[in-house]
Write a protein that holds these residues in place. Structure first.
Motif, short mmCIF file in Angstrom:
data_model
loop_
_atom_site.label_atom_id
_atom_site.label_comp_id
_atom_site.label_asym_id
_atom_site.label_seq_id
_atom_site.Cartn_x
_atom_site.Cartn_y
_atom_site.Cartn_z
N LEU A 13 39.91 42.07 39.95
CA LEU A 13 39.46 42.53 41.26
C LEU A 13 38.14 43.27 41.19
O LEU A 13 37.34 43.21 42.13
CB LEU A 13 40.52 43.45 41.88
CG LEU A 13 41.78 42.80 42.44
CD1 LEU A 13 42.75 43.87 42.91
CD2 LEU A 13 41.46 41.85 43.59
N LEU A 40 38.52 43.09 50.57
CA LEU A 40 38.71 42.12 49.50
C LEU A 40 38.06 40.80 49.89
O LEU A 40 38.15 40.35 51.04
CB LEU A 40 40.19 41.91 49.21
CG LEU A 40 40.91 43.14 48.68
CD1 LEU A 40 41.88 43.69 49.71
CD2 LEU A 40 41.64 42.85 47.38
N TYR A 42 37.89 36.74 48.97
CA TYR A 42 38.76 35.76 48.35
C TYR A 42 38.36 34.37 48.82
O TYR A 42 37.46 34.21 49.66
CB TYR A 42 40.23 36.02 48.72
CG TYR A 42 40.56 35.64 50.14
CD1 TYR A 42 41.22 34.44 50.44
CD2 TYR A 42 40.18 36.45 51.21
CE1 TYR A 42 41.49 34.08 51.75
CE2 TYR A 42 40.45 36.09 52.51
CZ TYR A 42 41.10 34.91 52.78
OH TYR A 42 41.37 34.56 54.08
N PHE A 122 46.54 35.79 47.32
CA PHE A 122 46.20 36.83 46.34
C PHE A 122 46.87 36.62 44.99
O PHE A 122 46.62 37.39 44.06
CB PHE A 122 46.47 38.21 46.92
CG PHE A 122 45.42 38.58 47.94
CD1 PHE A 122 44.19 39.05 47.54
CD2 PHE A 122 45.64 38.39 49.29
CE1 PHE A 122 43.20 39.35 48.45
CE2 PHE A 122 44.66 38.68 50.23
CZ PHE A 122 43.43 39.16 49.81
N ARG A 127 38.25 39.55 44.76
CA ARG A 127 37.41 40.67 44.36
C ARG A 127 37.60 41.81 45.35
O ARG A 127 37.60 41.59 46.56
CB ARG A 127 35.93 40.27 44.33
CG ARG A 127 35.60 39.17 43.36
CD ARG A 127 35.70 39.61 41.90
NE ARG A 127 35.32 38.53 41.00
CZ ARG A 127 36.17 37.65 40.49
NH1 ARG A 127 37.47 37.73 40.78
NH2 ARG A 127 35.76 36.70 39.68
N LEU A 128 37.73 43.00 44.81
CA LEU A 128 37.78 44.21 45.63
C LEU A 128 36.36 44.75 45.70
O LEU A 128 35.87 45.37 44.76
CB LEU A 128 38.73 45.24 45.00
CG LEU A 128 38.86 46.59 45.70
CD1 LEU A 128 39.32 46.44 47.14
CD2 LEU A 128 39.82 47.49 44.92
N VAL A 141 45.08 47.41 44.35
CA VAL A 141 45.44 46.77 43.07
C VAL A 141 46.95 46.57 42.99
O VAL A 141 47.44 45.50 42.62
CB VAL A 141 44.92 47.60 41.89
CG1 VAL A 141 45.49 47.09 40.57
CG2 VAL A 141 43.39 47.59 41.84
N VAL A 144 48.10 43.70 45.30
CA VAL A 144 47.74 42.38 44.79
C VAL A 144 48.56 42.01 43.57
O VAL A 144 48.90 40.84 43.36
CB VAL A 144 46.22 42.32 44.50
CG1 VAL A 144 45.85 41.02 43.80
CG2 VAL A 144 45.43 42.47 45.79
#
Length: 292
Positions: A13, A40, A42, A122, A127-128, A141, A144
């Motif tokens: 992430l 996030l 995605y 997810f 990516r966060l 986190v 996910v």
């Protein structure tokens, strides 16, 4: 949940993404200053080197819906049928973003979810790109990290014996594609794993090492329920998006054409009455296999 899986999820992430996507995430969070907790990134655009002309996909995680919208109908709609979806533009890039509360994001990544739409996405790379503070980052986190075990535990009773961890992933994604109205070509669910088998092997082994969530005794019936509910929710969300998403029916046509290789053209009357337009479009798409 093992430290190994949490670490894998966090490391993935927090990997860098395209700086333009990161800037877009920050601008998106700034639209909800009293509610934004995490953003996030995605979806297929995550793998693209050039984002121009693409539709980026984000999830905006908020503290709660009233903090995000006030007391209006949007808060009720987001709570009743999450998520709400909106368009967004920033410095030449276009995106759509889905809004979920922290509580709903955690629940919809877990086995308690009544549909596949969040954990199916997810369980794949994301990516966060923005978090309001360290606690928001930790919660994102942790949420996910539930997605992969949820998918694998539900797929395990259905998968063929001897297929191994990658076969389990492929079975899981194939089942999730059957639980939504999807615009991708047949076989897309298998190509997800084939695009990065080592990633899925690592994540799968970490999830299995910790022990998956309890497998439902009636797993085939659970999948039938998820499939029926998921397709109903897809239609309901499409109808809801006609109110929240300007040009939503044109986006629907663009996405279907891009993924399914069709040449759907939206008529003026369908833009004027997008719900009716989407309803009249749906049977044709199902018959032609453009969505499944």
């Amino acid at each position: 949940m093992t430290r190994r899986l949490i670490d894998l999820v966090r490391d993935e992430l927090l990997q860098p993404a395209d700086p333009r996507a990161a800037a877009m995430a920050g601008a998106l969070a700034a639209r909800y200053p009293d509610a934004s907790r995490a953003v996030l990134f995605y979806g297929s655009c995550l793998r693209e080197a050039n984002l121009d002309g693409l539709m980026l996909d984000f999830y905006l995680i908020v503290s709660d819906y009233r903090a995000a919208y006030g007391k209006g109908w949007l808060a009720h709609a987001n709570s009743l049928v999450p998520p709400n979806v909106f368009p967004f533009e920033h410095h030449g890039l276009v995106a759509k973003y889905a809004v979920l509360s922290e509580a709903d994001f955690a629940r919809l990544n877990s086995p308690a979810a009544d549909n596949v739409s969040v954990w199916a996405r997810f369980a794949q790379p994301a990516r966060l790109l923005w978090a309001s503070d360290d606690l928001a980052r930790q919660r994102a986190v942790a949420a996910v990290a539930q997605a992969a075990p949820t998918l694998l535990s539900l797929a395990q009773p259905i998968a063929s014996a001897g297929e191994g961890i990658l076969g389990l992933w492929r079975t899981g994604f194939a089942l999730t594609y059957g639980a939504e109205l999807r615009a991708e070509r047949k076989g897309r669910s298998l190509s997800i794993v084939d695009a990065d088998p080592e990633r899925y092997r690592r994540f799968g082994e970490a999830a299995l090492a910790d022990g998956l969530p309890p497998v439902p005794a009636d797993a085939p019936d659970r999948w039938k329920h998820l499939q029926r509910r998921g397709k109903r929710l897809s239609v309901i969300r499409l109808a809801k998006a006609s109110f929240t998403y300007a040009g939503g029916i044109d986006y629907l046509a663009w996405k279907i054409n891009r993924h399914a290789g069709t040449q759907i053209m939206i008529k003026p009357w369908q833009r004027r009455w997008p719900i009716l337009g989407a309803i009249t479009l749906l049977p044709r798409l199902l018959r032609g296999g453009a969505i499944r």
